[in-house]
Design an enzyme around this catalytic site. Sequence first.
Site, PDB file in Angstrom:
ATOM      1  N   CYS A 165      56.199  29.970  89.312  1.00 17.25           N
ATOM      2  CA  CYS A 165      56.688  30.862  90.366  1.00 17.25           C
ATOM      3  C   CYS A 165      55.593  31.327  91.317  1.00 17.25           C
ATOM      4  O   CYS A 165      55.869  32.069  92.265  1.00 17.25           O
ATOM      5  CB  CYS A 165      57.378  32.061  89.727  1.00 17.25           C
ATOM      6  SG  CYS A 165      58.653  31.557  88.548  1.00 17.25           S
ATOM      7  N   HIS A 305      56.163  40.876  93.082  1.00 13.90           N
ATOM      8  CA  HIS A 305      56.833  39.776  92.396  1.00 13.90           C
ATOM      9  C   HIS A 305      58.181  40.249  91.870  1.00 13.90           C
ATOM     10  O   HIS A 305      59.180  39.551  91.995  1.00 13.90           O
ATOM     11  CB  HIS A 305      55.947  39.257  91.261  1.00 13.90           C
ATOM     12  CG  HIS A 305      56.460  38.029  90.597  1.00 13.90           C
ATOM     13  ND1 HIS A 305      56.660  36.854  91.274  1.00 13.90           N
ATOM     14  CD2 HIS A 305      56.825  37.789  89.312  1.00 13.90           C
ATOM     15  CE1 HIS A 305      57.114  35.936  90.444  1.00 13.90           C
ATOM     16  NE2 HIS A 305      57.231  36.480  89.246  1.00 13.90           N
ATOM     17  N   GLU A 316      53.428  44.691  86.489  1.00 14.02           N
ATOM     18  CA  GLU A 316      52.980  44.627  87.882  1.00 14.02           C
ATOM     19  C   GLU A 316      52.670  46.020  88.421  1.00 14.02           C
ATOM     20  O   GLU A 316      51.697  46.202  89.154  1.00 14.02           O
ATOM     21  CB  GLU A 316      54.033  43.945  88.756  1.00 14.02           C
ATOM     22  CG  GLU A 316      53.548  43.694  90.177  1.00 14.02           C
ATOM     23  CD  GLU A 316      54.465  42.791  90.987  1.00 14.02           C
ATOM     24  OE1 GLU A 316      54.060  42.392  92.101  1.00 14.02           O
ATOM     25  OE2 GLU A 316      55.588  42.484  90.513  1.00 14.02           O
ATOM     26  N   LYS A 337      63.479  40.046  95.777  1.00 17.15           N
ATOM     27  CA  LYS A 337      64.273  39.264  94.820  1.00 17.15           C
ATOM     28  C   LYS A 337      65.551  39.994  94.417  1.00 17.15           C
ATOM     29  O   LYS A 337      66.471  39.375  93.890  1.00 17.15           O
ATOM     30  CB  LYS A 337      63.440  38.954  93.571  1.00 17.15           C
ATOM     31  CG  LYS A 337      62.337  37.931  93.776  1.00 17.15           C
ATOM     32  CD  LYS A 337      61.621  37.621  92.469  1.00 17.15           C
ATOM     33  CE  LYS A 337      60.475  36.630  92.654  1.00 17.15           C
ATOM     34  NZ  LYS A 337      59.315  37.222  93.353  1.00 17.15           N
ATOM     35  N   HIS A 342      65.557  34.929  92.302  1.00 21.27           N
ATOM     36  CA  HIS A 342      64.213  34.384  92.109  1.00 21.27           C
ATOM     37  C   HIS A 342      64.215  32.901  92.455  1.00 21.27           C
ATOM     38  O   HIS A 342      64.798  32.082  91.749  1.00 21.27           O
ATOM     39  CB  HIS A 342      63.783  34.601  90.667  1.00 21.27           C
ATOM     40  CG  HIS A 342      62.336  34.337  90.412  1.00 21.27           C
ATOM     41  ND1 HIS A 342      61.483  33.810  91.370  1.00 21.27           N
ATOM     42  CD2 HIS A 342      61.563  34.524  89.296  1.00 21.27           C
ATOM     43  CE1 HIS A 342      60.275  33.691  90.866  1.00 21.27           C
ATOM     44  NE2 HIS A 342      60.297  34.124  89.606  1.00 21.27           N
ATOM     45  N   PHE A 403      55.097  31.433  84.989  1.00 19.16           N
ATOM     46  CA  PHE A 403      54.928  31.035  83.593  1.00 19.16           C
ATOM     47  C   PHE A 403      53.630  30.240  83.449  1.00 19.16           C
ATOM     48  O   PHE A 403      53.277  29.431  84.296  1.00 19.16           O
ATOM     49  CB  PHE A 403      56.098  30.157  83.142  1.00 19.16           C
ATOM     50  CG  PHE A 403      57.392  30.891  82.932  1.00 19.16           C
ATOM     51  CD1 PHE A 403      57.453  32.272  82.883  1.00 19.16           C
ATOM     52  CD2 PHE A 403      58.577  30.182  82.754  1.00 19.16           C
ATOM     53  CE1 PHE A 403      58.649  32.945  82.683  1.00 19.16           C
ATOM     54  CE2 PHE A 403      59.790  30.838  82.545  1.00 19.16           C
ATOM     55  CZ  PHE A 403      59.820  32.217  82.515  1.00 19.16           C
TER      56      PHE A 403
END
Length: 417
Positions: A165, A305, A316, A337, A342, A403
Amino acid sequence: MEFKRVVVTGLGALTPIGNSVPEYWEALINGVSGAAPIKSFDTSKFKTKFACEVKGFDADAFLGRKDARKLDPFVQYALYSTEEAVKDAGLDFSTLDTSRIGVIWGSGIGGLKTFLDEITNFAKGDGTPHINPFFIPKMIADIAPGHISIKYGLRGPNFTTVSACASSNNALIDAFNYIRMGKANMFVTGGSEAIINEAGIGGFNAMHALSTRNDDPATASRPFDLDRDGFVAGEGAGTLILEELEHAKARGAKIYAEMVGGGMSADAYHMTAPHPDGLGAAIVMREALRDAGLKPEDIDYVNVHGTSTPIGDPQEIKAIENVFGDHAYKLNISATKSMTGHLLGAAGAVEAIATIMAMNHGIIPPTINHFTDDPAFDPRINFTFNTAQKREVRVAQSNGFGFGGHNASVIFKKLED
């Protein structure tokens, strides 16, 4: 060496809430959710039955039926958003040195639909490998920039970044660095993803990563809300034209913003979970600030994010408080998002566009679907919940984490002479 300056001269977007940058931006500032029941396949046996699908996109009309069949949706999306960006930038490649114009593209997975279809067809057969000759060239993640370069005759550096991502943030950073080091004049850069299919939804369900709020899809993406239960899958593409400043001025280009920094780091912690203290996220934001020659207090807005996962969102915010100190409570923060879902490898590009548009319009897009405060978050943090806010944005930062512990953060600034 003295670095050259890099500016943004064109934007293009295909998203679950708009099939152009103006449509996307209008939906963002009005808090429109792109989540709805999935239409592309039968979800009756799936835990999650909704997603943020692209709507009203006709690949046959855009590409012609024959050519569309040769391309995975993630490539179709890439070509579509790029056409808008090229037009927006006013580019006539016949007048430019195309050996100095490249394409760097991000995709976390690539042609998942092509892979799924081909393997499914093989499994239904008698074991004879009747494989479509377009299988490999449709599937591989690097094929999107290849098709972009072929369409426009661009002979500069050409490759794909794959960092889950964070992929399209990494693509932006690579393009930025090539230009400022004098290795190219311009890049078509961004990212695309198309994972809303049985393999994508089933795979993320198996990881317990997706929201299962099937009774209310439109409010399922709830970044920083107490009742968030996972991310909502999205699809689409975003394209930015990055260009060396003097090259842009020489051709009279419209300039949206200057890209001034990019940071990269790794969590070095877990295959899918972020570091519990937000260590990698803090490192990457500091690195982007250092690269840009800026102080934390120079930042006005952070497009986070913010995926709406129980473990991802707090880390975050810990990182933001770590990096920005008391200035964290003077920032506007928002998670777009909450509206787009996402977009995985395309997320960084479409969120960079949102960040740049916020700067150009003086409006912070909201974090929608906030119902219940999470006591884990300091109430002084301005998450821009539910309603867009007017604010002058001189410098803004956009984060992307993936990831594998991949982190990438980019910084844009209003152009100053």
